[in-house]
Design an enzyme around this catalytic site. Sequence first.
Site, mmCIF file in Angstrom:
data_model
loop_
_atom_site.group_PDB
_atom_site.id
_atom_site.type_symbol
_atom_site.label_atom_id
_atom_site.label_comp_id
_atom_site.label_asym_id
_atom_site.label_seq_id
_atom_site.Cartn_x
_atom_site.Cartn_y
_atom_site.Cartn_z
ATOM 1 N N LYS A 27 0.839 -1.213 0.000
ATOM 2 C CA LYS A 27 0.000 0.000 0.000
ATOM 3 C C LYS A 27 0.867 1.254 0.000
ATOM 4 O O LYS A 27 0.676 2.153 -0.832
ATOM 5 C CB LYS A 27 -0.902 0.007 1.254
ATOM 6 C CG LYS A 27 -1.561 1.357 1.537
ATOM 7 C CD LYS A 27 -2.476 1.310 2.727
ATOM 8 C CE LYS A 27 -1.849 1.575 4.072
ATOM 9 N NZ LYS A 27 -1.511 2.993 4.357
ATOM 10 N N ARG A 97 -4.732 10.303 3.957
ATOM 11 C CA ARG A 97 -3.495 10.969 4.344
ATOM 12 C C ARG A 97 -2.565 11.095 3.119
ATOM 13 O O ARG A 97 -1.907 12.111 2.899
ATOM 14 C CB ARG A 97 -2.818 10.149 5.447
ATOM 15 C CG ARG A 97 -1.401 10.520 5.752
ATOM 16 C CD ARG A 97 -1.288 11.837 6.475
ATOM 17 N NE ARG A 97 0.103 12.240 6.618
ATOM 18 C CZ ARG A 97 0.481 13.410 7.103
ATOM 19 N NH1 ARG A 97 -0.416 14.280 7.501
ATOM 20 N NH2 ARG A 97 1.749 13.714 7.198
ATOM 21 N N CYS A 121 -5.823 7.982 9.190
ATOM 22 C CA CYS A 121 -6.107 7.433 10.514
ATOM 23 C C CYS A 121 -5.681 8.422 11.610
ATOM 24 O O CYS A 121 -4.687 9.133 11.458
ATOM 25 C CB CYS A 121 -5.366 6.116 10.699
ATOM 26 S SG CYS A 121 -6.039 4.784 9.694
ATOM 27 N N PRO A 127 1.612 16.219 11.158
ATOM 28 C CA PRO A 127 1.816 17.483 10.454
ATOM 29 C C PRO A 127 2.486 17.248 9.098
ATOM 30 O O PRO A 127 2.959 16.149 8.825
ATOM 31 C CB PRO A 127 2.761 18.248 11.378
ATOM 32 C CG PRO A 127 3.511 17.195 12.115
ATOM 33 C CD PRO A 127 2.594 15.997 12.225
ATOM 34 N N ASP A 129 4.479 20.073 7.814
ATOM 35 C CA ASP A 129 5.297 21.286 7.690
ATOM 36 C C ASP A 129 6.642 21.008 7.004
ATOM 37 O O ASP A 129 7.163 21.850 6.266
ATOM 38 C CB ASP A 129 5.524 21.905 9.084
ATOM 39 C CG ASP A 129 6.104 20.905 10.066
ATOM 40 O OD1 ASP A 129 5.449 19.859 10.287
ATOM 41 O OD2 ASP A 129 7.200 21.135 10.584
ATOM 42 N N ASP A 309 3.944 0.665 12.192
ATOM 43 C CA ASP A 309 2.729 0.096 11.615
ATOM 44 C C ASP A 309 2.487 -1.356 12.038
ATOM 45 O O ASP A 309 1.478 -1.951 11.654
ATOM 46 C CB ASP A 309 2.776 0.192 10.076
ATOM 47 C CG ASP A 309 2.723 1.641 9.608
ATOM 48 O OD1 ASP A 309 2.322 2.514 10.403
ATOM 49 O OD2 ASP A 309 3.103 1.904 8.442
ATOM 50 N N ILE A 331 7.421 6.796 17.190
ATOM 51 C CA ILE A 331 7.115 7.553 15.968
ATOM 52 C C ILE A 331 5.907 8.474 16.175
ATOM 53 O O ILE A 331 5.967 9.659 15.858
ATOM 54 C CB ILE A 331 6.868 6.598 14.773
ATOM 55 C CG1 ILE A 331 8.037 5.618 14.617
ATOM 56 C CG2 ILE A 331 6.630 7.402 13.479
ATOM 57 C CD1 ILE A 331 9.381 6.223 14.281
ATOM 58 N N ARG A 400 -8.999 -0.326 4.343
ATOM 59 C CA ARG A 400 -8.052 0.660 3.805
ATOM 60 C C ARG A 400 -6.767 -0.004 3.351
ATOM 61 O O ARG A 400 -6.109 0.490 2.437
ATOM 62 C CB ARG A 400 -7.660 1.682 4.895
ATOM 63 C CG ARG A 400 -8.773 2.579 5.321
ATOM 64 C CD ARG A 400 -8.219 3.599 6.276
ATOM 65 N NE ARG A 400 -7.601 4.643 5.489
ATOM 66 C CZ ARG A 400 -7.743 5.938 5.722
ATOM 67 N NH1 ARG A 400 -8.468 6.339 6.739
ATOM 68 N NH2 ARG A 400 -7.169 6.817 4.969
HETATM 69 N N1 EPU Z 1 6.411 14.627 11.140
HETATM 70 C C1 EPU Z 1 6.644 15.965 11.456
HETATM 71 N N2 EPU Z 1 6.555 16.905 10.453
HETATM 72 C C2 EPU Z 1 6.240 16.555 9.169
HETATM 73 C C3 EPU Z 1 6.007 15.204 8.861
HETATM 74 C C4 EPU Z 1 6.090 14.249 9.864
HETATM 75 O O1 EPU Z 1 6.900 16.284 12.601
HETATM 76 O O2 EPU Z 1 6.172 17.447 8.319
HETATM 77 C C5 EPU Z 1 6.462 13.603 12.204
HETATM 78 C C6 EPU Z 1 5.081 12.994 12.459
HETATM 79 O O3 EPU Z 1 4.364 13.747 13.402
HETATM 80 C C7 EPU Z 1 5.382 11.610 12.968
HETATM 81 C C8 EPU Z 1 6.694 11.269 12.261
HETATM 82 O O4 EPU Z 1 7.235 12.495 11.767
HETATM 83 O O5 EPU Z 1 5.621 11.665 14.339
HETATM 84 C C9 EPU Z 1 6.565 10.277 11.134
HETATM 85 O O6 EPU Z 1 5.660 10.753 10.168
HETATM 86 P P1 EPU Z 1 5.859 10.485 8.613
HETATM 87 O O7 EPU Z 1 5.707 11.771 7.914
HETATM 88 O O8 EPU Z 1 7.072 9.663 8.348
HETATM 89 O O9 EPU Z 1 4.562 9.597 8.317
HETATM 90 P P2 EPU Z 1 3.769 9.609 6.978
HETATM 91 O O10 EPU Z 1 4.707 9.811 5.863
HETATM 92 O O11 EPU Z 1 2.574 10.466 7.100
HETATM 93 C C10 EPU Z 1 3.997 7.044 6.419
HETATM 94 C C11 EPU Z 1 3.047 5.910 6.239
HETATM 95 C C12 EPU Z 1 2.427 5.546 7.583
HETATM 96 C C13 EPU Z 1 3.555 5.182 8.559
HETATM 97 C C14 EPU Z 1 4.587 6.331 8.638
HETATM 98 C C15 EPU Z 1 5.780 5.993 9.500
HETATM 99 C C16 EPU Z 1 2.251 6.284 3.985
HETATM 100 C C17 EPU Z 1 1.128 6.670 3.095
HETATM 101 N N3 EPU Z 1 2.008 6.303 5.308
HETATM 102 O O12 EPU Z 1 3.222 8.115 6.932
HETATM 103 O O13 EPU Z 1 1.618 4.402 7.362
HETATM 104 O O14 EPU Z 1 3.029 4.963 9.837
HETATM 105 O O15 EPU Z 1 5.036 6.678 7.324
HETATM 106 O O16 EPU Z 1 6.438 4.872 9.016
HETATM 107 O O17 EPU Z 1 3.328 5.951 3.529
HETATM 108 C C18 EPU Z 1 -0.137 2.874 7.807
HETATM 109 O O18 EPU Z 1 0.117 2.316 6.729
HETATM 110 O O19 EPU Z 1 -0.887 2.359 8.686
HETATM 111 C C19 EPU Z 1 0.470 4.171 8.106
HETATM 112 C C20 EPU Z 1 -0.028 4.986 9.024
#
Ligand code: EPU
Length: 419
Positions: A27, A97, A121, A127, A129, A309, A331, A400
């Site tokens: 996914k 997301r 979720c 965030p 940013d 995850d 995380i 999902r």
């Molecule tokens: N973070 C920041 N600022 C940002 C972006 C992230 O502080 O601008 C922080 C977040 O608050 C969090 C951490 O960094 O504490 C990790 O967030 P990340 O941005 O890496 O997560 P994501 O890219 O939104 C992807 C996966 C998630 C998975 C995370 C961590 C996708 C579509 N989603 O999310 O997958 O948990 O990486 O490995 O790739 C899932 O599949 O169930 C899922 C939630």
Amino acid sequence: MIMKSKSYLKIRGGNKLYGDIKISGSKNAALPIICASLLTDEPVILENIPNISDIQNLLDILRIAGCSINNFDDKIEIKKPIKLNSFLKHNSVSKLRASILLAAPLAVRTGYVELALPGGCQIGARPFDEHLKGFLKLGIKSQVNEDSLVCSLNGLKGATYTFGAVSVTGTENIIMAAVLAKGQTVINNAAKEPEIVDLVCFLRKMGAIISGEGTDRITIEGVLRLSGCSYCVSSDRIELGSYMAIVAAAGGEVNFLNANSHQSNIVINKLVEMGCVIEDNGSSIKMSVDSNIKPVSLSTEVYPGFPTDLQAQFMALNATLGGESLIVENIYENRFHHAEELRKMGASINIEERSAKIVGGELKGAVVFASDLRAAAALVVAAVSTSDETTINNLHYLDRGYENFVEKMKLVGLEIERV
Ligand code: EPU
């Protein structure tokens, strides 16, 4: 707030599981790759795309953007219109997301994008940013309004960006912005997840020049245009880990087909530490579990650490096994909602900030509610350990991310029904 849906699962566990489970395409690799397909005018063919609601939602958004999509089995063909529609303040965008991953390709291709704010979720603040700070360095200005994100191009050029917080989708967005930018981009403190490597392999097939993927420093040399290609997405390491936790809780012997053990080393090592026997046979993995396995402590970390995850599924597994364990979630600050539902099944879980202390034992059936995608899988882990009946509500979360979940589980002998 936890959303409710009508369908639910009825599970009667207590039986050991035997047979084969075929792992679907990833996914979290497929989502950015589908978005990156917008970076070329030419058609793109993608294989091993899982049929799950997150992907269907994203494809619906691409249709709103003007793309036509042909679907055959796990293959999709994406054809682009002459002019992409990048005004996407639609409901479907805020359901997901991953819709944040449309920001870079649409801004680069159209010069201006307006997206409804991304949803997903409820597992923490989530965030974005860091995405926007990186965009600014490359010449993409952005503004966050009450209900939308607006990005506009202001002379796309390569730059050096150092992530303050490591972000998977953030790294993917900056890579997608940089491939068509003028000059060189260097991303420091990049995410190293296998899904980033998959995205880079796809972009490279389209003609992008990228090096360093899988390390924390990625370099991109911008090119003038990218071309269409066909690409097969890797198998889903989180789906694999989820089924491994289910088999560990039920016992038995299962062969995981189309599975990649290299991306799951830390998870496999934890299962071996618990007492599971795991044999890597190339593209399949055989797992045998007798009744004497014990819980393990773990902390979630960025790749190659233990994935967040799979935290919920392993908490549920530990709760079914005699002995104490500690799980630390590094995380997300708010990813323990499943503990409350596991307690309804008799689990003893004590949470303090980012740590959960689990005293494992026999669980009982109950009526429970999934609070997010991975929490839904965790409740199944708990349900298969008891011969009581368990009812799991809020199946839209499971849908999902898990393709043909009920069918796959039935094939290995689980008494499971979707009502
Ligand atoms: N973070 C920041 N600022 C940002 C972006 C992230 O502080 O601008 C922080 C977040 O608050 C969090 C951490 O960094 O504490 C990790 O967030 P990340 O941005 O890496 O997560 P994501 O890219 O939104 C992807 C996966 C998630 C998975 C995370 C961590 C996708 C579509 N989603 O999310 O997958 O948990 O990486 O490995 O790739 C899932 O599949 O169930 C899922 C939630």
